[in-house]
Design an enzyme around this catalytic site. Structure first.
Site, PDB file in Angstrom:
ATOM      1  N   SER A 134     -59.425 -20.514   7.922  1.00 53.84           N
ATOM      2  CA  SER A 134     -58.037 -20.081   7.793  1.00 53.84           C
ATOM      3  C   SER A 134     -57.229 -20.733   8.906  1.00 53.84           C
ATOM      4  O   SER A 134     -57.796 -21.138   9.931  1.00 53.84           O
ATOM      5  CB  SER A 134     -57.952 -18.556   7.924  1.00 53.84           C
ATOM      6  OG  SER A 134     -56.621 -18.107   8.053  1.00 53.84           O
ATOM      7  N   TYR A 147     -59.331  -9.961  12.155  1.00 54.89           N
ATOM      8  CA  TYR A 147     -59.498 -11.085  11.233  1.00 54.89           C
ATOM      9  C   TYR A 147     -59.426 -12.402  11.987  1.00 54.89           C
ATOM     10  O   TYR A 147     -60.254 -13.306  11.785  1.00 54.89           O
ATOM     11  CB  TYR A 147     -58.391 -11.008  10.179  1.00 54.89           C
ATOM     12  CG  TYR A 147     -58.341 -12.166   9.209  1.00 54.89           C
ATOM     13  CD1 TYR A 147     -59.250 -12.262   8.167  1.00 54.89           C
ATOM     14  CD2 TYR A 147     -57.362 -13.151   9.323  1.00 54.89           C
ATOM     15  CE1 TYR A 147     -59.203 -13.321   7.260  1.00 54.89           C
ATOM     16  CE2 TYR A 147     -57.296 -14.207   8.424  1.00 54.89           C
ATOM     17  CZ  TYR A 147     -58.215 -14.291   7.394  1.00 54.89           C
ATOM     18  OH  TYR A 147     -58.162 -15.326   6.510  1.00 54.89           O
TER      19      TYR A 147
END
Length: 249
Positions: A134, A147
């Site tokens: 990501s 996260y």
């Protein structure tokens, strides 16, 4: 062609990657928790597939998946560690359980998959490992500390594994998308709506504007980056941004 394993293959990025690999002529094993979604992905793949419902946050689940792939297709030669998930919370409200859940899914599960795949790849002199990371692997944003920490960690795993395996014929790369038009982004939209009272359309536009192009990334754009990593043996230890120009290399 090669024996592939795609985790989180039931929908979104994982489904697009599985279809792209199958279209390229590979045999593709699919794993995710939802058997019905896996069947939907398999139906879209033109080549041989193997659907294996499993929970890859379990070490036994991962071992079972690899054992079944090896029985049906032979050793995994291409691993796409895509399964992941996000949560959002102010830092002070992140519980130990929230923190551990993000590490288990986004860092420990990919590590276990990589660890399990590497010996056979090295023995065969060929392997391609691609982790779907990501932009959160490279930059921090508010309210996604757990996260982001997990995604930073998985990028470290990719870089270290690539360095260790550089002379073996095995490449290890990460693909780092921005906000992609997937069910996970739908969850982010719902969270924005719940917290701010904005409409779903307004919330989606907020996420689209995170990319300088003003658009959400498509799953096909991400899968194209994965296939690039698979096809080019000189590319290893890289983290390819697929984010509409948000992070410039």
């Amino acid at each position: 062609m090669s024996s592939c394993l795609v985790t989180g293959a039931g929908r979104g990025i994982g489904r697009a990657v599985a279809v792209a690999l199958s279209t390229a002529g590979h045999s593709v094993a699919l794993t995710a928790r939802n058997a019905a979604e896996l069947a939907g992905t398999a139906a879209l793949c033109p080549g041989p597939t193997l659907a294996i419902p499993a929970d890859i946050t379990s070490a036994d689940g991962i071992e079972g998946v690899f054992a079944q792939v090896e029985k049906e297709f032979g050793p995994v030669e291409i691993l796409v560690a895509n399964a992941g998930g996000a949560s959002s919370s102010p830092l002070a409200k992140i519980t130990d359980e929230d923190w551990q859940a993000m590490l288990d899914l986004n860092l420990t599960a990919p590590f276990r998959c990589v660890r399990r795949a590497v010996p056979a790849m090295v023995d065969g002199g060929y392997g391609r490992i691609v982790v779907i990371a990501s932009v959160a692997s490279k930059v921090g944003e508010p309210y996604i500390a757990a996260y982001t920490a997990a995604k930073h960690g998985v990028l470290g795993l990719v870089r270290s594994a690539a360095a260790e395996l550089a002379r073996t014929g095995v490449t290890v790369n990460a693909v780092c998308p921005g906000y992609v038009d997937t069910p996970m982004t739908d969850q982010s939209v719902a969270a924005i709506v719940a917290k701010t009272g904005r409409s779903a359309a307004e919330a989606r536009e907020i996420l689209a504007r995170k990319q300088p192009t003003g658009k959400l990334i498509t799953v096909e754009e991400v899968s194209a980056a994965v296939l690039y990593c698979v096809s080019n043996g000189a590319v290893t230890g890289q983290a390819l941004n697929v984010d509409g120009g948000a992070l410039q290399s």
